[in-house]
Every structure is written in structure tokens, then in C-alpha cells.
Design a protein around this motif. Sequence first.
Motif, mmCIF file in Angstrom:
data_model
loop_
_atom_site.group_PDB
_atom_site.id
_atom_site.type_symbol
_atom_site.label_atom_id
_atom_site.label_comp_id
_atom_site.label_asym_id
_atom_site.label_seq_id
_atom_site.Cartn_x
_atom_site.Cartn_y
_atom_site.Cartn_z
ATOM 1 N N UNK A 1 0.813 -1.368 0.224
ATOM 2 C CA UNK A 1 -0.121 -0.047 -0.185
ATOM 3 C C UNK A 1 0.329 1.258 -0.265
ATOM 4 N N UNK B 1 -1.580 7.389 1.042
ATOM 5 C CA UNK B 1 -3.353 6.745 1.392
ATOM 6 C C UNK B 1 -3.633 5.831 1.965
ATOM 7 N N UNK B 2 -2.917 5.212 2.285
ATOM 8 C CA UNK B 2 -3.108 3.688 3.155
ATOM 9 C C UNK B 2 -4.393 2.561 2.451
ATOM 10 N N UNK B 3 -4.378 1.870 3.523
ATOM 11 C CA UNK B 3 -5.611 0.128 2.679
ATOM 12 C C UNK B 3 -6.419 0.543 2.998
ATOM 13 N N UNK B 4 -6.397 2.054 4.196
ATOM 14 C CA UNK B 4 -8.163 2.147 4.856
ATOM 15 C C UNK B 4 -8.813 1.297 5.345
ATOM 16 N N UNK B 5 -10.664 2.036 5.488
ATOM 17 C CA UNK B 5 -11.463 1.044 5.742
ATOM 18 C C UNK B 5 -12.359 0.859 4.886
ATOM 19 N N UNK C 1 -11.269 6.641 4.814
ATOM 20 C CA UNK C 1 -11.088 6.405 6.535
ATOM 21 C C UNK C 1 -12.405 5.463 6.636
ATOM 22 N N UNK D 1 -14.910 -4.499 12.477
ATOM 23 C CA UNK D 1 -13.792 -5.204 13.156
ATOM 24 C C UNK D 1 -12.965 -4.149 13.110
ATOM 25 N N UNK D 2 -12.619 -3.077 12.330
ATOM 26 C CA UNK D 2 -11.844 -1.988 12.460
ATOM 27 C C UNK D 2 -12.373 -0.996 12.458
ATOM 28 N N UNK E 1 -15.803 0.445 15.075
ATOM 29 C CA UNK E 1 -15.338 -0.682 15.381
ATOM 30 C C UNK E 1 -15.920 -1.154 16.525
ATOM 31 N N UNK F 1 -4.952 7.448 11.935
ATOM 32 C CA UNK F 1 -5.770 5.822 13.021
ATOM 33 C C UNK F 1 -4.683 4.506 12.721
ATOM 34 N N UNK F 2 -4.698 3.809 13.341
ATOM 35 C CA UNK F 2 -4.046 2.600 13.068
ATOM 36 C C UNK F 2 -5.969 1.829 12.489
ATOM 37 N N UNK F 3 -4.733 0.628 11.917
ATOM 38 C CA UNK F 3 -6.498 -0.018 11.391
ATOM 39 C C UNK F 3 -6.523 -1.303 12.853
ATOM 40 N N UNK F 4 -6.360 -1.238 13.986
ATOM 41 C CA UNK F 4 -6.477 -2.042 14.703
ATOM 42 C C UNK F 4 -7.786 -1.966 14.921
ATOM 43 N N UNK F 5 -8.421 -3.245 15.355
ATOM 44 C CA UNK F 5 -9.518 -3.905 15.796
ATOM 45 C C UNK F 5 -9.749 -3.102 17.157
ATOM 46 N N UNK F 6 -10.825 -2.553 17.332
ATOM 47 C CA UNK F 6 -11.578 -1.755 18.043
ATOM 48 C C UNK F 6 -10.604 -0.366 18.099
ATOM 49 N N UNK F 7 -9.372 -0.396 16.662
ATOM 50 C CA UNK F 7 -9.042 1.184 17.177
ATOM 51 C C UNK F 7 -9.514 2.486 17.741
ATOM 52 N N UNK F 8 -11.150 2.514 17.910
ATOM 53 C CA UNK F 8 -11.436 3.966 18.544
ATOM 54 C C UNK F 8 -11.602 3.511 20.257
ATOM 55 N N UNK G 1 0.569 -3.191 13.861
ATOM 56 C CA UNK G 1 0.252 -4.090 12.561
ATOM 57 C C UNK G 1 1.114 -5.293 12.523
ATOM 58 N N UNK H 1 0.644 4.278 6.668
ATOM 59 C CA UNK H 1 -0.257 3.701 7.725
ATOM 60 C C UNK H 1 -1.709 3.319 6.438
ATOM 61 N N UNK H 2 -2.898 3.064 7.429
ATOM 62 C CA UNK H 2 -4.050 2.624 7.149
ATOM 63 C C UNK H 2 -4.896 4.420 6.774
ATOM 64 N N UNK H 3 -5.974 4.339 6.048
ATOM 65 C CA UNK H 3 -6.215 5.639 5.046
ATOM 66 C C UNK H 3 -6.633 5.747 6.448
ATOM 67 N N UNK H 4 -7.134 7.443 5.981
ATOM 68 C CA UNK H 4 -7.655 8.514 7.079
ATOM 69 C C UNK H 4 -8.897 9.371 6.266
#
Lengths: 288, 138
Positions: A65, A68-72, A80, A106-107, A111, B20-27, B72, B126-129
Motif C-alpha cells: 500500500x 492514502x494507505x489501505x483504508x477502511x 477512512x 471489526x476495524x 469498530x 489512525x491504526x486499523x487495529x481491531x477496536x481502534x476507536x 500492525x 498506514x491506513x487511510x484516514x
Amino acid sequence: MRTRGLAAAAFVVSVTAAPANVYAQAADPPNPPMDVSALKNFLPIGPPSPLPVSKVPDLSGDWTFGAGGFGQSLSAADPGGRMRGKEPDIPYQPWALQYTMKQFPPTGPDAAFERTTDPNIHTCEPLGLGRIYMAPAKLRFIQTVEAVYILHEIGPTWRVAWLNAKHPDDPDPQYWGHSVGWYENGDTLVVDTIGTNDRSWLDQLGHPHTEKLHFIERFKKQDDKTIRLDMTVDDPGAYTGPWPGVRNFTKSTTGFLRFQWVCSVRDNYEHYEKVGRTATPGETSFKK
Amino acid sequence: MIRKTSIAVVCCAVLSSVPLFAHHGGNLYDTTKAKVMKGTVTKFEWGTPHNQIYYDVKTDKGEVEHWVASTEPAGVMLERGWTRRSLKPGDEVTVYIFAAKNGATVGNLQKIVLADGKELTAGGPGPADAAQPPAGRQ
């Protein structure tokens, strides 16, 4: 819908330790109110005729990636996932919006890992089209005369986009569908897919699709180190028009499959037990 | 083995700007500020869906707290220069994490500094914001 109902039933059997209200959440999702097989897609399916003349872009290397990252979310306007259900570029049908909002991702910003309805987390169902790009894992293209093989580090799994080929008239619905591919402009690989089942999510947020999904991926080589992927969701069973997704990839030198991201229900549960549970006391659908 | 307590909550503009990380339950984690603490690694799990770093921290009251920081997955951390041998039990470290909002001794790792000063970052592209849509759109 029949297949979604079967998937939901299997899901319930697999998590017998879950509270009843979680079962109800997963077992009774809203379904499209019609037989989607009779619907007509919004966009032309398969390669244009005649095929455009193009040199073959070199897609070799490992791609991870990038910007922009890999996203949600698959939504190009909301990668995001902060506007779940209100994305300006997703033309939901009412049932699809209802389905999305009933899921526990899950994320991401919404989440609820302890209650997630995610079929991949619970039972390692294949990630499916679109969502495969939401995981931070590399991909690699194997370009041959007859096909392009797309290898994914997560799964690990692989797909085939057949070149100089057409879709079958009545493909069997399967997780990855049937894909054909062609090149354009000397820098782009187009992968056109139909014939999926309806069991996977399009992204981490639970956006659904039906068996009528027509998924288009355009991998554009922007320079030696960058590929931009434009995706189009064309599913008249779930949405009132096509909608876009975007991801960027950059070249990686750490080695393909150096670490194999095999989906393991045990690993998923253990991660939750070690990190998630203490932060999320209370209801859980996870095995103890 | 257990180092003297040094837990500080630091408002850190640099760290809070990390996507923000995409960790599960990141919020569930407070991503507005990083908690900084000194501790001793007791276990390092390298894998998927995320790595876990277990470490002990001694409080001002002399009690030992058992912490877990998540990163991650291994494949992403390889891109950031980590390997499965980056940490080992007994390593004395300074840990920067986004800690659980509910006070649980878990969090998402931002970076870790080894005793010799070597810094291992957990952030990156990391993850898209939502605030950062992919280039070329919008």
C-alpha cells in the motif's frame, strides 16, 4: 437471498458460544427484495470490441500500500470510513444501506470488534473483491500470454484474469467470480469480474454486494514505483448506480510472502483475548 | 529487572498526527495523546493479524503492571524495518502507545526506543484516514 441466508446459517453454527442477540444480528440480515439475476448492469461487461491495441505494461515486482494507505471503506470519498452510511459517492438501495448499518465492523471509526459480524474474522471467509485491498499485504502480478495471475500475500490467495477471453454466459457464483483482463494505453491493466457469490463484504465496513456484482479494476502504472488502482462497483442488486474506489500501491523490496498472512480463526480470537477484551469488557461473540 | 516507574502522559503533536491504526477496536484507544512509559519486555509475538509486545512496568507504588502493545501485522512491520528478532524478553525499553480509554493496560504502539537509543517506529504510511483521501480524488 438464498446464498446469503446459507452463509448466515453457517455463521451461526460456527459461533455457538455467541449470545442470542448476536445470532439474530448475523442470521437475519436484510436482503435485496428481488431476484437480482434479471437485473441489467449499469456498465458494459467484459472487454471492449475490438480490443484496444496496447503495449504490455511491466507490472513486475511486489506492491504494497502506498499513498492514502489501505483504508477502511471502498468509498473513494470516505476511505477512512468516517461517513458509514452517508458516503456521498455510494448510491445505496435501501436494503443495502440497512444491511451496512446493521453490521459491526471489526476495524475503523465504528469498530466493535467484540461484537463484529465480520465473516472473515469469525470464520475466515475469503475477503473477496475490493476488500482484499483493505488489508496491509502485498500483491504481485504474474503476466503471461494467456492470463495475468494476481497473487495476494493475504490468504495467501490468487486470482486469474484471462486475456483475450470473454466471460461465460452463466458463470457459477463463487467468491472470486470470473475475471477477464486486457491492457490499455500501454500503462494499464483492466480486470473485469462477474459471477461472484454474495457472501463477502466489499470493504471493512460491511458494504454488501449481490451475485449481480460487476467489479472493474484498473491498475495504472504511474511510474516504476507506483500503481494506482481505480475500482468500480457496478451492482444493480445493491446500488442505484456505479460507484468508485481508489487505492495506491508502491513497490516493496522486503520480499513477497516473507511473512504469510494466513487467516486463522485461532489467531483472530487470540488477538482479541490478548488485546481487545480488556479494553472492551462486556458482550462478546468470541469463543472462550 | 523491572525498571523504576516512569509513566507520563504526553500530549504529542507529532504522534497524534499519525494516521489512525486499523487495529481491531481502534476507536477504543485514546489517539489524542501518547502514553510514554519505561518497562521491560517479557514477550514479543510476531505474526498476524497483529504483533503483540508484552512488557512490565513498575508503578510509583512498587506494583508491577503487565502491559500489551499491539502493532500492525508482521508484513507491515517488515516494511518499517522490524523483524521477529527486533525485541526479546529482558529488553529495557521506552514505549509510546495510544492506551485504552477505559484504563486497561493495553494499547496501540506508536514507537519503541531500545536501551541503546535505537528507535523502532510503528507508524508510517498506514491506513487511510478520511481526512486524507487518495491523491487524484476530490
